[in-house]
Design a protein around this motif. Structure first.
Motif, PDB file in Angstrom:
ATOM      1  N   LYS A  59     -24.343  19.789  33.553  1.00 22.75           N
ATOM      2  CA  LYS A  59     -23.188  18.897  33.670  1.00 22.75           C
ATOM      3  C   LYS A  59     -22.170  19.639  34.514  1.00 22.75           C
ATOM      4  CE  LYS A  59     -20.661  20.914  29.844  1.00 22.75           C
ATOM      5  NZ  LYS A  59     -19.865  20.798  28.654  1.00 22.75           N
ATOM      6  N   THR A  60     -21.152  18.917  34.927  1.00 21.76           N
ATOM      7  CA  THR A  60     -20.036  19.626  35.500  1.00 21.76           C
ATOM      8  C   THR A  60     -18.761  18.968  35.001  1.00 21.76           C
ATOM      9  OG1 THR A  60     -19.035  20.480  37.502  1.00 21.76           O
ATOM     10  CG2 THR A  60     -20.263  18.432  37.730  1.00 21.76           C
ATOM     11  N   MET A 105     -29.694  23.806  31.294  1.00 20.10           N
ATOM     12  CA  MET A 105     -30.983  23.850  31.962  1.00 20.10           C
ATOM     13  C   MET A 105     -31.827  25.035  31.516  1.00 20.10           C
ATOM     14  SD  MET A 105     -31.691  23.338  36.010  1.00 20.10           S
ATOM     15  CE  MET A 105     -30.999  21.711  36.141  1.00 20.10           C
ATOM     16  N   PHE A 106     -31.150  26.064  31.057  1.00 22.97           N
ATOM     17  CA  PHE A 106     -31.856  27.253  30.579  1.00 22.97           C
ATOM     18  C   PHE A 106     -32.733  26.886  29.374  1.00 22.97           C
ATOM     19  CE2 PHE A 106     -32.142  31.318  28.299  1.00 22.97           C
ATOM     20  CZ  PHE A 106     -32.421  32.199  29.329  1.00 22.97           C
ATOM     21  N   TYR A 126     -35.892  25.368  41.247  1.00 23.35           N
ATOM     22  CA  TYR A 126     -36.228  26.756  40.892  1.00 23.35           C
ATOM     23  C   TYR A 126     -37.337  26.778  39.851  1.00 23.35           C
ATOM     24  CZ  TYR A 126     -31.677  27.959  42.949  1.00 23.35           C
ATOM     25  OH  TYR A 126     -30.616  28.117  43.784  1.00 23.35           O
ATOM     26  N   HIS A 171     -35.652  35.209  34.775  1.00 25.38           N
ATOM     27  CA  HIS A 171     -34.841  35.701  33.660  1.00 25.38           C
ATOM     28  C   HIS A 171     -34.821  34.740  32.483  1.00 25.38           C
ATOM     29  CE1 HIS A 171     -33.480  38.946  36.270  1.00 25.38           C
ATOM     30  NE2 HIS A 171     -33.352  38.031  37.208  1.00 25.38           N
ATOM     31  N   LEU A 217     -37.525  32.968  40.699  1.00 21.85           N
ATOM     32  CA  LEU A 217     -36.075  33.050  40.721  1.00 21.85           C
ATOM     33  C   LEU A 217     -35.471  32.941  39.335  1.00 21.85           C
ATOM     34  CD1 LEU A 217     -35.576  31.055  43.924  1.00 21.85           C
ATOM     35  CD2 LEU A 217     -34.783  33.359  43.503  1.00 21.85           C
ATOM     36  N   PHE A 218     -36.111  32.146  38.511  1.00 21.38           N
ATOM     37  CA  PHE A 218     -35.629  32.011  37.141  1.00 21.38           C
ATOM     38  C   PHE A 218     -36.477  32.856  36.202  1.00 21.38           C
ATOM     39  CE2 PHE A 218     -33.184  27.714  37.215  1.00 21.38           C
ATOM     40  CZ  PHE A 218     -32.254  28.293  38.056  1.00 21.38           C
ATOM     41  N   LEU A 266     -22.092  29.707  24.734  1.00 21.66           N
ATOM     42  CA  LEU A 266     -22.173  29.762  26.178  1.00 21.66           C
ATOM     43  C   LEU A 266     -23.112  28.730  26.768  1.00 21.66           C
ATOM     44  CD1 LEU A 266     -24.218  32.445  27.876  1.00 21.66           C
ATOM     45  CD2 LEU A 266     -24.429  32.321  25.453  1.00 21.66           C
ATOM     46  N   ASN A 267     -22.977  28.574  28.058  1.00 21.68           N
ATOM     47  CA  ASN A 267     -23.776  27.610  28.789  1.00 21.68           C
ATOM     48  C   ASN A 267     -24.443  28.365  29.934  1.00 21.68           C
ATOM     49  OD1 ASN A 267     -24.495  25.570  30.764  1.00 21.68           O
ATOM     50  ND2 ASN A 267     -23.246  24.156  29.568  1.00 21.68           N
ATOM     51  N   VAL A 268     -25.765  28.328  29.969  1.00 13.57           N
ATOM     52  CA  VAL A 268     -26.476  28.989  31.049  1.00 13.57           C
ATOM     53  C   VAL A 268     -27.140  27.927  31.915  1.00 13.57           C
ATOM     54  CG1 VAL A 268     -28.215  30.693  31.649  1.00 13.57           C
ATOM     55  CG2 VAL A 268     -26.934  30.935  29.534  1.00 13.57           C
ATOM     56  N   ASN A 269     -26.863  27.937  33.168  1.00 12.25           N
ATOM     57  CA  ASN A 269     -27.408  26.958  34.102  1.00 12.25           C
ATOM     58  C   ASN A 269     -27.074  25.527  33.651  1.00 12.25           C
ATOM     59  OD1 ASN A 269     -28.394  29.223  35.295  1.00 12.25           O
ATOM     60  ND2 ASN A 269     -30.508  28.891  34.667  1.00 12.25           N
ATOM     61  N   PRO A 270     -25.851  25.139  33.875  1.00 14.29           N
ATOM     62  CA  PRO A 270     -25.327  23.893  33.301  1.00 14.29           C
ATOM     63  C   PRO A 270     -26.061  22.640  33.772  1.00 14.29           C
ATOM     64  CG  PRO A 270     -23.813  24.782  34.945  1.00 14.29           C
ATOM     65  CD  PRO A 270     -24.850  25.835  34.697  1.00 14.29           C
ATOM     66  N   TYR A 298     -31.214  21.665  41.204  1.00 16.86           N
ATOM     67  CA  TYR A 298     -31.431  22.977  40.581  1.00 16.86           C
ATOM     68  C   TYR A 298     -32.796  23.087  39.903  1.00 16.86           C
ATOM     69  CZ  TYR A 298     -26.640  24.366  41.584  1.00 16.86           C
ATOM     70  OH  TYR A 298     -25.491  24.716  42.226  1.00 16.86           O
TER      71      TYR A 298
END
Ligand code: SF4
Ligand code: SF4
Lengths: 451, 458
Positions: free
Chosen positions: B22-23, B374-375, B397, B5, B2-3, B16-20, B394
């Motif tokens: 934090k929220t 997380m990326f 994955y 990529h 799934l990951f 940018l932030n890929v697969n954060p 998460y």
């Protein structure tokens, strides 16, 4: 609980059949302070476009909007999984002060280089609307440099309701259409609109159409691909599911490409069969299609009927409550529940229109409560008052049902199994049966028996 | 995959932030506010944020989560949200009748610049807030910090708004438990009780977000710290703030406002951190550590020694919130494991420094990053594989793609239930963490060992 206040402003958003003249108002934003179950414009756009699996979905805004929508829908893809990642410009204070355009440009170009998507969607969130980034021109610039469509989605959360988000998504999607070759498309061809492949539903529906002898040019957007959308203007008919989400696109395609559309639902036996017949009827110059359709429907129904009857024996007379996003889904659900011998005692939606509620009123029995944009207190009040055995809703409704000791069925994006199509009806019956007849409710205070 | 990529090459990605990892702030503020009895959190912004926060909390706790929203429209975003908030306050007390409304802002209302203090004052003046009811607020712009910041600000707001100093000391200790689970807050109260230390724990979401099935839907469940208790915090002997980021500001505010001395400690996760907590509590309250506590400690130590051969040199990747990761890293290092990739989404340089200190003696390179995603963490793992990963849901994955054992730890956990009921703080919490780690490591060994060396006794 029986003495809860229904706010004056809310009273015309709740209707009990037989009790008062029908005069519902809806389509308004929730009143401030209500614990609404509704979401925002961005949410609507995200829901519609997200299943396009070979596109890049970049959320332009602070982190939250992206974090909460990271892979929470079960929209399946048979190929690329790029849509399941979460991309955000993660705007910080300086961006909010000085603008986020440079950051957006950098993020877009870097992501396109890294992932080679077929297209990119850039979602504007509230804050972007406020700080006034010119997202459109950044998109244009990147599109030119990278040679792929880069489409702004104007989904600032406060600019309306979820429905407006559907519209914004359709506008963006429309930009993709008309780019691909259409020479080899059959004269008996359709686009499936408003089907998001939750639990693989688009695959089931697509299979039906193909067995009827109809070519499916594109599904928008379930298991969606940019190139399929690109040639979708070559289809001869748009088959649109659900009330709200994609009618806007169908109208736009009708206007520009002269493609007529019909509205259908794939939930429940009648609606499913009707959908196929209506589509076949459109291609009456080829009688084989109607013949195939009849055979298909007969075959499918006879395959599932005996099992369905078994479920019905147990479910006869049980009571259901429905609270879903769009009213159109509620129509199908009421019919499907009737098939199972169940009555609907409460029905509501987040986004229904006045006409929708009028149809609901006609479909329902005396005493059924109809609500628009309900809050949890109202929902639980009626669940208990009406002694429901089943609640059909989404993520925020599930724990309410369980706390009360009522069975639950998710008919929103968190469901895992397909509920569309004939096989979906059987799945639905199975799920309803399992939860309604589960012995666990007898352990709960509400249904406690001496054992 | 799934990951799939995720690329191997680690590039610098500032924009940018890929697969954060934090929220945003409001969800932390909402969570903290739910730890007050009879409190309705209120999101001052547009509807979407509030719906997302509620849905995410509901998915994590499998409980109904209530919160109001000011439902901003275009008008409000131009002219400000004053009218919306005043109307909201009025409506909320009329329909839902909470004891207190905890307002937090969103990116939108922050950027517009609504002055909540002034708006609530106005609501009060015009009689919209009934007698004996309260409205207070925290400012939570999400483009700063993370959900932890939001939790921290709302907790501090509780002090700012409610703590009172009567001049008469009470024999009680304030404990600010940090951004931990309801089960952890319960455990902290249990430990204090075993030590016979009367305490006020705030916020306290136990029995709010891990409540029983009662057959009734209660908008305001029975848990939560009461306003009366909050008021007395100004007279307590002292305050223990657990977790620097989540609890530090509130603990210090109480010191400044009411001269209640505070100590800010690490979250009591693992043996050493729990020791420090128990010791601080003992000193502050002037009590002895009870036998019960010593026995619990001994049991944790027993498991550590019994199983230590399985821990040695195991490489671990950790992702989550700063306060948690600091204590967890310390715990893992103390049992001879090697945490080598450590990422938090929450920005803050102190975190990196602290982790560097804790992992100093690990004989292999250690990667640490605050404000990461997380990326990137996944890329690190690809380049230098680990034996175990710990993080939120998460991570599954990556676990699947890379075939690496995984223990769920942190927020959100959307696919398992234990976190609501079983703590990870305290000595018992330490036992649970070790049990989970051993389960996945030994399962893996069972799965992978050849038939001839497949062991019955481990
Ligand atoms: S706008 Fe801000 S507060 Fe709302 S969800 Fe997005 S990040 Fe969170
Ligand atoms: S900020 Fe706006 S777009 Fe984002 S979640 Fe909130 S309402 Fe929706």
């Amino acid at each position: 609980m029986s003495t809860i206040h229904i706010l004056e402003e809310r009273q015309r958003q709740i209707y009990q059949k037989g009790k008062q003249p029908f005069d519902m108002i809806c389509d308004k934003v929730s009143i401030a302070g209500s614990v609404s179950q509704r979401a925002c414009v961005f949410c609507g756009s995200r829901v519609v476009l997200y299943p396009i699996a070979d596109a890049l979905h970049l959320v332009h805004g602070p982190i939250g909007c992206a974090a909460y929508t990271w892979d929470i829908r079960g929209a399946l893809s048979s190929g690329p999984q790029l849509h399941r990642l979460s991309f955000s410009t993660d705007l910080t204070e300086t961006d909010v002060i000085f603008g986020g355009e440079t950051k957006l440009y950098k993020a877009l170009t870097q992501l396109i280089d890294e992932h080679n998507p077929k297209a990119a969607f850039v979602y504007s969130t509230c804050i972007v609307g406020l700080i006034g980034d010119d997202v459109t021109s950044v998109c244009k610039k990147v599109a030119k440099e990278k040679g792929i469509p880069v489409l702004p989605v104007h989904s600032e959360g406060f600019k309306g309701t979820k429905k407006d988000g559907y519209k914004a998504a359709c506008d963006a999607l429309f930009e993709l259409i008309g780019k691909g070759p259409v020479d080899h498309i059959s004269p008996y061809s359709i686009n499936i609109l408003g089907e998001f492949n939750i639990g693989g539903e688009a695959w089931i529906i697509r299979d039906y159409y193909e067995r009827m002898g109809i070519e499916v040019v594109s599904v928008m957007t379930g298991d969606g691909r940019v190139d399929d959308a690109g040639k979708s203007h070559g289809a001869k008919l748009n088959v649109v599911q659900c009330s709200g989400s994609m009618t806007h696109l169908a109208l736009a395609m009708e206007k520009k490409y002269k493609i007529p559309f019909i509205r259908v639902s794939y939930f429940g036996i009648e609606d499913m069969a009707q959908a196929l017949y209506d589509t076949a009827a459109h291609f009456k110059e080829n009688p084989a299609i109607m013949k195939n359709t009849r055979e298909l429907v007969r075959e499918e129904i006879s395959g599932m009927y005996p099992q369905l009857k078994k479920y019905r024996t147990d479910l006869e007379g049980k009571k259901a409550a429905i609270y879903v996003g769009g009213a159109f889904k509620a129509f199908s659900l009421i019919k499907a529940l009737k098939h199972l011998g169940m009555t609907t005692v409460l029905v509501g939606s987040q986004t229904g229109s006045k006409d929708d509620y009028e149809i609901l009123r006609q479909m329902c029995d005396e005493g059924t409560v109809i609500v628009d944009d309900a809050n949890p207190v109202e929902l639980s009040k009626y669940l208990i008052e009406k002694d429901a055995d089943l609640f059909i809703g989404g993520v925020k409704e599930r724990p309410i049902a369980y706390k009360l000791g009522v069975g639950f069925c998710d008919h929103n994006h968190e469901r895992k199994i397909p509920l569309a199509g004939f096989v979906g009806m059987l799945n639905f019956a199975k799920e309803v049966h399992a939860t309604v007849t589960s012995p666990v409710w007898q352990l709960t205070p509400r249904r406690e028996r001496s054992y | 995959m799934l990951f799939r990529h995720t690329t191997n090459k680690v590039a610098d990605r500032k924009a940018l932030n890929v697969n954060p990892a934090k929220t945003c702030q409001p969800i932390g503020a909402m969570y903290a506010a739910l730890g007050i009895h009879g409190c309705l959190p209120h999101s001052h912004g547009s509807q979407g944020c509030c719906a997302y926060h509620r849905s995410t909390l509901t998915r994590h706790y499998k409980e109904p989560v209530m919160a109001g929203t000011s439902s901003f429209t275009e008008g409000a975003s131009v002219f400000g949200g004053q009218a919306n908030l005043v109307q909201a306050i009025d409506n909320i007390f009329t329909i839902y009748d909470p004891v207190v409304v905890a307002v937090h802002t969103t990116c939108l209302s922050e950027t517009i610049g609504d002055d909540i203090t002034q708006i609530t004052a106005k609501a009060k003046e015009s009689g919209k807030i009934p007698e004996g009811r309260y409205v207070f607020h925290a400012s939570t712009p999400s483009y700063v910090g993370s959900h932890v910041t939001g939790f921290s600000s709302m907790t501090k707001a509780m002090v700012d708004h409610f703590a009172e100093k009567s001049g008469k000391k009470r024999r009680q200790v304030n404990i600010i438990p940090g951004y931990v689970e309801p089960s952890d807050m319960e455990e902290i109260k249990r430990i204090a009780k075993l030590m016979k230390v009367p305490c006020v724990v705030f916020p306290d979401t136990s029995n709010v977000l891990n409540g029983p099935q009662t057959g009734k839907y209660e908008m305001f469940p029975r848990g939560g710290v009461t306003i009366e208790e909050l008021k007395t915090t100004g007279d307590s002997l002292g305050t223990l703030g657990l977790g620097k980021l989540a609890s530090g500001p509130a603990a210090r505010a109480l010191d400044t406002k009411c001269k209640v001395a505070c100590q800010v400690l690490d979250l009591p996760i693992g043996l050493k951190a729990t020791d420090r907590f128990v010791d601080a509590l003992r000193n502050m309250a002037g009590v002895n550590v009870s036998d019960d506590i010593n026995i619990e400690r001994g049991k944790l130590l027993d498991v550590i020694t019994d199983m230590h051969q399985y821990f040695f040199g195991k490489k671990v990747a950790l992702i989550g919130d700063p306060d948690q990761l600091i204590s967890l890293t310390e715990f893992l290092v103390s049992v001879d494991m090697w945490p080598i990739h450590i990422v938090t989404g929450t920005p803050g340089k102190k975190f990196e420094k602290r982790i560097r200190e804790i992992t100093e003696d690990i004989p292999v390179p250690v990667n640490v990053k605050a404000g990461g995603d997380m990326f990137m963490w996944h890329q690190w793992i690809k380049n230098d594989p680990v034996d175990l990963m710990m993080g939120n849901t998460y991570v599954k994955y990556i676990s699947r793609d890379e075939d690496i054992p995984f223990v769920r730890f942190g927020f959100p956990i959307l696919d398992r239930i234990g976190h609501s009921y079983f703590p990870t703080v305290g000595y018992r919490g330490g036992l649970r963490i070790l049990e989970k780690i051993l389960d996945v490591l030994l399962d893996r060994q069972d799965r992978d060992s050849p038939e001839e060396s497949f062991e019955l006794v481990m």
